[in-house]
Design an enzyme around this catalytic site. Structure first.
Site, PDB file in Angstrom:
ATOM      1  N   HIS A   1       2.816  -2.792  -3.930  1.00 57.24           N
ATOM      2  CA  HIS A   1       2.035  -1.866  -3.279  1.00 57.24           C
ATOM      3  C   HIS A   1       2.016  -0.625  -4.000  1.00 57.24           C
ATOM      4  CE1 HIS A   1       0.903   0.527   0.288  1.00 57.24           C
ATOM      5  NE2 HIS A   1      -0.033  -0.490   0.407  1.00 57.24           N
TER       6      HIS A   1
ATOM      7  N   HIS B   1      -5.305   8.932   4.378  1.00 58.00           N
ATOM      8  CA  HIS B   1      -4.513   7.854   4.022  1.00 58.00           C
ATOM      9  C   HIS B   1      -3.076   8.372   2.992  1.00 58.00           C
ATOM     10  CE1 HIS B   1      -3.966   4.249   1.079  1.00 58.00           C
ATOM     11  NE2 HIS B   1      -3.964   3.844   2.381  1.00 58.00           N
TER      12      HIS B   1
END
Length: 701
Positions: free
Chosen positions: A589, A432
């Site tokens: 985010h 990720h």
């Protein structure tokens, strides 16, 4: 710290509170009308994924008689019951909002018309449209002794019917799928001065349904939609070809167990009974819908209506001031670390770096992680070009990026065909972390250039996700980046790095140690302060460390967009902790971690949220911000976020969120608008300075 259930908020209920905040934006009259409709679309899309993954997982636990409680003290059965109750309330509120917005649409001469309101010319148009465009695609399916109930695809919209049989008293069940290959919403022809009318595909089918079942009477008819368990279950260790295994699992996602059944509010009990019987054994809850099922079509309506006053003012990311000169990009990064704030500043500079590296004869190698990329990714194209130009290109494509598996499979195959070395993630872990490494042969030897970020290498989402990226040629970070890629592509292990911290090996430990240091300083009477900006705060060990720090007197300010299991304001536990959430035009985010550190002020950015999965089951990166000018920028970002009194909500100890209160004389601060305006001012100033430097008058000596 003693584990007390009341100190923690349940993860799933916290997520529903987040979706409630998105729903509030749909009801917020300060937002433009079409944007409010778009928020309703997002609420619907969010709920789909929530049921397919989170509720599906809980139902699996119930079916397995797994009765262990989570850290908030709730069993899977209790969670499903509470979720169901809350979602029924949310659905009711969502369609009340939809009804209200339709009134406002009509005021703007925009109508989503129902069949009963059509005039004859519209009926005639739709009859022709149906036979030309829709009828050839339809597949009506009758259920009788020789034809069993068909498998209904996940998230497909369908029409359930009763038609008469040989005996007029007999009811035969039939079902028709509303074709997903066709546009869900269709614009009607209008004459000058009339309302702009749109109609839904299912209503066109209903209007012409007698032509589908000729010779039969339609006795009853209503729409329904099934949401299925879509959580992929892959035995990675037993999968000889991970690519093939994931391709098959994506196909299987269409047919998982029914988790939710949405039905039109006026569906008869007889039709409902058929669906219940055919879905026997399913735990799926029925939800009556007072309006069109699945409001995700509203995002399409927003793009179809050409009326700028009903939308947000167009946002165009500005160029990054450091990169506006004609200088070589690598020379600019060599001079200083450059911080970029998206979507206020353009993602184009990241694309430029990869494209420049692909063409630059001095570049020897490019290594990059890809988690979610766009369907027409310029970065992937540049990587392919680099490989074709003879450069060593290594790409780590995470095939297990949920709901992007299919897209990533396509790109992985293309990258391999172009000559890139493609690695499909790691066994048991998702990659990720966001990192790009460019290795360049320069006059004084090999030099590494690194880009790291809080968000994906996706040129599309970069226009509406807020993220921060760092360009650096710091040799210690370059060395760490090489070590990381060697670990990901081979079997080498990482004991300790110079600057970076990696999950799952050392990130959790680093977070805890940073929190404990603030706790120790507070215990000594020193000033201490923690600010955390993330998407989700779920990890129990980290929350307990924050509680302990709070008890020692550390001031802790959390900015958490989505799920937050930490409960602030508990006497003797979390009095010194505040939590706020910002939900606005852009999706927050970025992940930022600030620690006062007795005045030294340590600041880190990361790809990771504080969740068990990020800290223990993913490859994540935590990287420091060391240059003072960049530290100053991030402190300003945090200060603005903490001052937002327009889009911010404050988490109360009971788990509910309230909008920030302000006085009439207070300045209204919308953090996202502030950053957009500031970026515009900065680029104007930089362009002016650049122009002045180019036209320096010649002076006599």
């Amino acid at each position: 710290m003693e584990n007390k259930y009341e100190n923690f908020i349940n993860r799933e209920l916290s997520w529903l509170e987040f979706n409630e905040r998105v729903l509030e934006e749909a009801g917020d009259k300060t937002n433009p009308l079409l944007e409010r409709l778009n928020f309703l679309s997002i609420v619907s899309s969010n709920l789909d994924e929530f049921f397919m993954i989170r509720v599906a997982s809980l139902i699996e636990q119930v079916q397995a008689n797994f009765d262990k409680v989570d850290f908030s003290g709730l069993s899977a059965t209790e969670q499903v019951k509470m979720i169901t109750s809350k979602v029924h309330e949310m659905v009711h509120e969502k369609y009340d909002t939809y009804k209200d917005l339709n009134v406002h649409l009509k005021e703007e001469k925009i109508v989503i018309i129902k069949p009963k309101d059509l005039n004859q010319s519209q009926v005639d148009f739709l009859h022709i449209y149906f036979h030309k465009n829709v009828y050839p695609v339809l597949t009506p399916m009758v259920v009788d002794s020789s034809r069993p109930f068909p498998l209904i695809m996940n998230k497909s919209l369908n029409i359930a019917l009763f038609i008469d049989g040989m005996d007029e008293k007999e009811n035969i069940f039939a079902t028709v799928q509303v074709p997903s290959v066709l546009d869900r919403i269709i614009e009607m022809p209008v004459t000058e001065g009339e309302e702009k009318c749109y109609i839904l595909l299912e209503d066109i089918i209903k209007l012409n349904i007698n032509d589908v079942f000729r010779g039969h009477n339609i006795k009853d008819m209503a729409c329904y939609r099934i949401t299925r368990n879509a959580d992929l279950s892959i035995d990675e260790e037993g999968a000889e070809d991970l690519l093939e295994a994931i391709e098959q699992s994506v196909k299987n996602r269409k047919w998982g167990e029914a988790i939710r059944i949405e039905i039109e509010d006026d569906m008869s009990e007889e039709l409902i009974e058929v669906l219940k019987d055919e879905l026997e054994g399913s735990f799926g809850e029925f939800y009556r819908i007072k309006g069109p099922i699945d409001l995700t079509f509203l995002s399409k309506l927003k793009s179809m209506v050409n009326c700028e006053k009903l939308k947000y003012a167009a946002h165009k990311p500005v160029s990054v001031s450091e990169f506006i000169s004609d200088s070589n990009m690598f020379d600019i990064i060599s001079n200083e670390d450059i911080l970029v704030h998206h979507p206020y500043q353009s993602f184009g500079c990241v694309v430029d770096l990869v494209e420049n590296a692909a063409k630059d004869p001095k570049v020897l190698a490019i290594k990059q992680t890809l988690y979610r990329v766009s369907g027409n990714s310029p970065i992937v194209k540049a990587l392919m070009e680099a490989a074709e130009n003879g450069k060593q290109v290594t790409v780590l494509v995470e095939l297990k990026a949920r709901f992007d598996e299919e897209n990533n499979i396509i790109w992985a195959k293309k990258l391999e065909k172009a000559g890139c070395h493609v690695i499909y993630g790691l066994l048991g872990l998702k990659i990720h972390g966001k990192i790009l490494l460019v290795v360049r042969n320069e006059a004084d030897g090999i030099k590494r250039y690194v880009h790291m970020a809080t968000g994906n290498y996706n040129d599309v989402t970069a226009n509406f996700y807020t993220d921060i990226g760092l360009f650096t040629s710091n040799p210690y970070i370059g060395e760490d980046a090489s070590a990381l890629f060697n670990m990901l592509s081979g079997y080498s292990t990482i004991d300790e790095m110079n600057k970076l911290y990696i999950a799952p090996t050392g990130l959790r430990k680093k977070f805890i140690s940073l929190i404990r240091r603030e706790e120790e300083n507070a215990s000594k009477g020193k000033k201490s302060h923690i600010i955390i900006k993330i998407n989700s705060l779920v990890d129990k060990e980290t929350i307990e460390a924050l509680y302990k720090a709070s008890k020692a007197g550390v001031k802790i300010q959390c900015i958490v967009r989505g799920i937050c299991c930490l409960r602030p304001g508990i006497e003797g536990v979390s009095e010194n902790i505040t939590v706020r959430s910002i939900v606005g035009r852009f999706l927050e985010h970025s992940r930022i971690f600030y620690f006062y550190n007795d005045g030294e002020e340590d600041i880190y950015l990361s790809s990771a949220d504080i969740m068990n999965r990020n800290l223990d089951k993913r490859v994540e990166i935590l990287f420091p911000i060391e240059a003072e000018h960049n530290k100053h920028k991030i402190k300003n970002y945090l200060e603005v976020y903490l001052s937002d009194n327009v889009k911010a909500r404050i988490l109360c100890s009971d788990g509910r969120y309230n909008r920030v209160t302000f006085k009439e004389e207070d300045e209204r601060i919308n953090s996202q608008n502030y950053f957009a305006k500031k970026a515009m001012k900065q680029i104007k100033k930089a362009k002016k300075q650049e122009k002045e430097q180019k036209f320096i008058p010649i002076t006599a000596y």
